[in-house]
Design a protein around this motif. Structure first.
Motif, PDB file in Angstrom:
ATOM      1  N   VAL A 300       0.823  -1.217   0.000  1.00 52.81           N
ATOM      2  CA  VAL A 300       0.000   0.000   0.000  1.00 52.81           C
ATOM      3  C   VAL A 300       0.854   1.263   0.000  1.00 52.81           C
ATOM      4  O   VAL A 300       0.667   2.162  -0.818  1.00 52.81           O
ATOM      5  CB  VAL A 300      -0.938  -0.006   1.228  1.00 52.81           C
ATOM      6  CG1 VAL A 300      -1.573   1.359   1.425  1.00 52.81           C
ATOM      7  CG2 VAL A 300      -2.024  -1.051   1.052  1.00 52.81           C
ATOM      8  N   ALA A 301       1.782   1.354   0.928  1.00 55.38           N
ATOM      9  CA  ALA A 301       2.565   2.587   1.068  1.00 55.38           C
ATOM     10  C   ALA A 301       3.353   2.893  -0.204  1.00 55.38           C
ATOM     11  O   ALA A 301       3.403   4.038  -0.664  1.00 55.38           O
ATOM     12  CB  ALA A 301       3.502   2.474   2.271  1.00 55.38           C
ATOM     13  N   SER A 302       3.950   1.876  -0.793  1.00 52.04           N
ATOM     14  CA  SER A 302       4.726   2.090  -2.019  1.00 52.04           C
ATOM     15  C   SER A 302       3.835   2.521  -3.177  1.00 52.04           C
ATOM     16  O   SER A 302       4.265   3.270  -4.061  1.00 52.04           O
ATOM     17  CB  SER A 302       5.485   0.808  -2.389  1.00 52.04           C
ATOM     18  OG  SER A 302       6.407   0.465  -1.380  1.00 52.04           O
ATOM     19  N   SER A 303       2.588   2.047  -3.195  1.00 44.30           N
ATOM     20  CA  SER A 303       1.675   2.421  -4.287  1.00 44.30           C
ATOM     21  C   SER A 303       1.383   3.918  -4.295  1.00 44.30           C
ATOM     22  O   SER A 303       1.009   4.477  -5.334  1.00 44.30           O
ATOM     23  CB  SER A 303       0.365   1.640  -4.157  1.00 44.30           C
ATOM     24  OG  SER A 303      -0.404   2.122  -3.066  1.00 44.30           O
ATOM     25  N   LEU A 304       1.541   4.564  -3.155  1.00 41.42           N
ATOM     26  CA  LEU A 304       1.244   6.005  -3.066  1.00 41.42           C
ATOM     27  C   LEU A 304       2.276   6.868  -3.779  1.00 41.42           C
ATOM     28  O   LEU A 304       2.031   8.046  -4.013  1.00 41.42           O
ATOM     29  CB  LEU A 304       1.154   6.424  -1.591  1.00 41.42           C
ATOM     30  CG  LEU A 304       0.048   5.757  -0.769  1.00 41.42           C
ATOM     31  CD1 LEU A 304       0.148   6.155   0.684  1.00 41.42           C
ATOM     32  CD2 LEU A 304      -1.326   6.134  -1.318  1.00 41.42           C
TER      33      LEU A 304
END
Length: 945
Positions: A300-304
């Motif tokens: 999730v965090a990397s997708s941001l």
């Protein structure tokens, strides 16, 4: 074809029509929006130019917050179907007015501002209402499977509406496209009525949309404090706020370049329509082919990072060469990623936060932070364009600076997200029914696998429940290991999950589990063998003929599941014949009672699982069984059926020991349909007392405005126990369903009455204290004075208890007007013996209570002596300490049976013969103890009854 369609989108029996109707409904809504948005943008830019755009951004932020507040008040008291229909009809009326004014050129200037603001608000309200409706008619499991398919309708509607605008704008003139929007909304209103009609049968009680209503910030937890106390929430709020500001800057740059290159209104409308559709296509492709993979492999965090990096590239391009194509590039980067990868990532970022905190903080972020950021974006644009004289090129410099801060926040939130998820797993605070729950996020999934590798049974069960609908091959080695776990519950959950993995064969383990003593495990084992086999009918028939009645019962449960899900299966096995044979067989055979009871319980559960009216006759039989456990199982199945024919039986079981809890829960499953029937019983004074006392507990489970209205209407019930249960039920409703509306005036009037009653009881208690002193002065062991003293003390204890109960009711009522948690803490402080806590409570109440309540409540808490409080009673209400006959009549004519009993006992010991008329009436009192005590009194004073 239909079968292929269902398999492709995982649409199951009974869901096809609802899913298709919702698909076309959102298709029409978004298509209308994609028509009216380009119309709005082009008309505004051609009339005013891009320089006025920052001002309208600020106005949109202001009016969105205002309308959100007004809409919230209106929606609290309006049924969802009427709320959505009214919104559609009002929107159609507004569009007609806008077309008329725009077509004839009347007051065109300010109307274009109003039109721009209206379209922005229309977009937010209609999309919010649609997802509320979707959460209402689909349960959590259905929603997880179907929302992807339904969401595709929104994207396709955006593509269709935008390209239709591009095609028709040059031919029909821009403002005339409004009629297409009106037409789509009219069709959608008919679709909405059809959706409601076709879905009402599937709507269970206590829907998710009610349970997840956003808190109104009337709690003691200030949302700003909640955010500031959590680095996770601070970073989340910062990311969302910066993204909204950057989106405003990008919109401005795109609109500026487009309006300078294309000056004709109709061509500009067509241009905006074309690119809105193109952005929808790009968003759809990314959503279908990339979003899940990005979440799965990067987390999730990397997708941001995708959106800010793409916007950085676009901003640099505009800075170097501010042409139409570079403006299109930054807009495409924004639109395609914002509604796909970035939206999914942002929603999931809040997932591990405790639901109560998340709801409050997320609501604050969505309503206030976003609107504040929109307004701030407008202010920054005014400062840059008018104050500093920046051209569209140099706005990119500021955009790049904001993107740098945005990326910094993402790097910070990454660690917080993983830590929050780890804590959420430990505390088991993740909501399994959360629609945004994407459990295949890389970092999250690794946390789950670590838990599955531990020996913590509770956490393993929790994670397996979370992963029940997830298919990920990384789980296979863990499932192989867990099928040998000592916990039967763990093994049951594993067998529920493994049918998703064709390469994983657990037939041997399932067969061995059938001999296990755990009935749930037996059932899941047989169900797994059915799923694994091409001939499930033969397998089920084999186990239905098994020698062990436990296995036969488990097979019957599996038959019910298959029977409910597949019409084709119903042709193979006659479940009605099975049940008939099973129950009649129990009458012929001489099994022991435990065996009969077990079979009946599982038969009741199987009927509930099948949920078919043809089987209800068997439930009627089981509801009258001698075994309490069988009745419990039958009552639970009745709740699943929601058949009206069972309502009288359920209500009668509100008075049945060990069954009433299940009866309450089953009645609540009927939702609003049961409320009018419950009203008849609670308002019927001749109804059994236990049934009347149970009804508020049922209403507390139904999060409906009708529940609140019925309970509020009965706040003045004379039965004090019933009144207390009603107030308690209202307290529960306010905490669990904070958007329900409570009649503050009626509640305040009740608070006043209860407080006056408190003061009246206080004077009665003071009279007993004075009389007790007199009794002691003349006491003599020879004349029975000891019995008189005991009788007096008994009455005083009853009055003190009544004062305590009265004060609790007052504070519970206050909890319906003010934050419930605050009132509870204030009540605890008042009841404590610590003077500093009481002083703090007085100060707190003095600051939040209305003047009329403050005037009568503060003295109760503040006064340290009876003399001071009694003086205040005299000052406020003119109450004097009553004389003997006055207080006796007051109690005997009142509504507290225990006080009546204590008073009758006392005056019998005193040989007091004055209130004969009142006592004569009590001989026929419906309360048997009051009646017998009245007879005892008459005998004591020498009167035969």
């Amino acid at each position: 074809m239909r079968k292929l369609f269902r398999q492709l989108f995982d649409i199951r029996e009974g869901e096809t029509l609802r899913a298709l109707l919702m698909f076309f409904y959102i298709f029409l809504l978004i298509a209308s929006l994609m028509i009216v948005k380009p119309v709005r943008n082009s008309l505004f830019l051609v009339e005013f130019g891009v320089k006025k755009l920052p001002y309208v951004f600020i106005l949109v932020a202001f009016f969105s917050a205002l309308v959100a507040s007004l809409y919230s008040r209106y929606s609290k008291n309006t049924r969802l179907i009427y709320l959505v229909l009214n919104t559609i009809f009002i929107s159609i009326a507004c569009l007609l007015v806008f077309w008329f004014v725009l077509h004839f050129g009347y007051q065109r200037g300010w109307i274009l501002y109003a039109f721009y603001i209206w379209v922005a608000i229309f977009a937010v309200i209609t999309s919010t209402q649609f997802w509320l409706l979707a959460n209402y008619i689909f349960n959590a499991r259905e929603a997880k499977r179907l929302f992807g398919f339904i969401g595709a309708g929104a994207i396709l509607g955006g593509i269709f509406g935008g390209y239709l605008t591009n095609l028709l704008a040059p031919r029909l003139k821009t403002e005339n496209l409004i009629f297409f929007c009106i037409g789509f909304l009219i069709i959608s209103s008919f679709l909405l009525l059809l959706i409601w009609k076709k879905s009402v049968h599937y709507i269970p009680s206590r829907r998710v949309y009610r349970q997840r209503q956003i808190d109104r910030f009337e709690t003691s937890d200030n949302p700003i404090k909640l955010i500031l106390n959590s680095r996770h929430l601070v970073y989340l709020a910062g990311i969302i706020g910066i993204s909204v500001v950057v989106a405003n800057l990008v919109d401005y740059q795109f609109s500026d370049v487009a309006s300078r290159v294309i000056s004709d209104t109709d061509r500009l409308t067509a241009f905006f329509g074309f690119w809105m559709s193109t952005l929808s296509i790009a968003s759809l492709l990314i959503q279908l082919f990339f979003t899940n993979r990005v979440m799965k492999y990067l987390g999730v965090a990397s997708s941001l990072f995708f959106l800010p990096v793409a916007l950085f590239v676009g901003a640099v391009a505009v800075l170097v060469n501010p042409t139409l194509w570079t403006a299109i590039l930054i807009k495409v980067n924004d639109g395609s990623l914002k509604h796909s990868i970035n939206k999914a990532g942002t929603e999931l970022l809040a997932l591990p936060i405790i639901p109560e905190i998340k709801n409050k903080a997320k609501a604050f972020i969505d309503v206030f932070i976003k609107n504040f950021a929109k307004g701030l974006g407008g202010i920054l644009l005014i400062a840059m364009t008018l104050g500093l004289g920046f051209s569209v090129r140099y706005i990119s410099l500021f955009t790049i600076g904001l993107i740098a801060a945005w990326i910094l926040l993402i790097t910070r939130v990454k660690g917080e997200y993983v830590n929050s998820f780890r804590m959420a797993i430990e505390k088991r605070s993740i909501d399994i029914e959360e629609q945004s729950l994407n459990l295949q996020d890389a970092s999250v999934f690794k946390s789950f696998l670590k838990v599955l590798d531990t020996k913590n049974e509770r956490q393993i069960i929790y994670v397996l429940n979370l992963l029940e609908d997830v298919k990920n091959k990384e789980l296979i080695p863990y499932l192989k290991k867990l099928i040998k776990h000592p916990s039967n519950e763990v093994k049951s959950l594993v067998l529920k999950m493994v049918p998703r993995y064709e390469e994983l064969d657990m037939t041997a383990e399932a067969k061995s589990s059938i001999d296990n003593n755990d009935q749930t495990l037996r059932t899941e084992a047989i169900h797994y063998l059915c799923k694994r086999s091409d001939d499930k009918t033969s397998i089920l028939k084999t186990y239905l003929d098994h020698d062990d009645y436990h296995v036969r019962s488990a097979a019957l449960m599996c038959v019910s599941r298959e029977w409910r899900e597949s019409k084709e299966f119903r042709k193979d096995i006659n479940i009605k014949g099975l049940l008939d044979g099973m129950l009649k067989g129990l009458q012929r055979k001489k099994e022991d009672n435990a065996q009969k009871q077990f079979i009946k319980i599982n038969t009741a559960r199987a009927i509930g699982e099948a949920n078919n009216p043809e089987l209800y006759s068997y439930l009627h039989i089981l509801l009258n069984d001698e075994s309490v456990e069988v009745i419990q199982a039958a009552v639970i199945s009745v709740g699943q059926s929601q058949a009206k024919e069972f309502i009288p039986t359920l209500i009668s079981h509100l008075d049945t020991k060990h069954v009433r809890k299940y009866a309450r829960e089953s009645l609540a499953e009927y939702d609003e349909d049961i409320i009018d029937i419950l009203a008849e019983h609670i308002e019927n004074a001749s109804e059994k007392k236990k049934i009347r006392l149970a009804i508020p507990k049922v209403l507390a489970l139904i999060g409906s405005q009708k529940s609140v209205d019925l309970l509020t209407r009965n706040l003045a019930q004379s039965d004090l126990l019933l009144r207390y249960e009603i107030i308690k039920a209202l307290n529960k409703l306010r905490v669990k369903f904070p958007l329900l509306k409570f009649d503050k005036q009626r509640i305040e009037a009740r608070i006043m009455d209860e407080t006056v009653q408190y003061y009246r009881i206080l004077t009665l208690l003071q009279r007993q204290k004075i009389s007790l002193s007199t009794d002691k002065a003349v006491s003599s062991s020879k004349d029975g004075s000891d019995r008189k003293l005991k009788a007096r003390r008994l009455l005083m204890a009853a009055l003190e208890e009544k004062l305590d109960n009265n004060l609790e009711r007052v504070f519970r009522l206050l909890g319906l007007k003010h934050p419930a948690k605050d009132m509870f803490n204030a009540y605890l402080a008042v009841k404590s013996n610590r003077s500093e806590l009481r002083a703090t409570s007085v100060e707190f109440l003095d600051n939040i209570l209305e003047m009329n309540l403050k005037r009568i409540l503060i003295p109760i808490i503040e006064s340290t002596t009876d003399e001071n409080l009694l003086a205040k009673v005299q000052e406020l209400f003119g109450f004097d300490i009553p004389e003997e006959l006055e207080w006796i009549n007051f109690i005997l004519e009142g509504d507290d049976n225990w006080l009546k009993i204590c008073t009758l006992y006392l005056i019998a010991e005193l040989n007091y013969d004055k209130p004969m008329d009142t006592i004569a009436k009590l001989v026929d009192d419906p309360d048997p103890i009051v009646k017998e005590t009245a007879k005892y009194y008459l005998r004591r004073i020498g009167i035969s009854n």
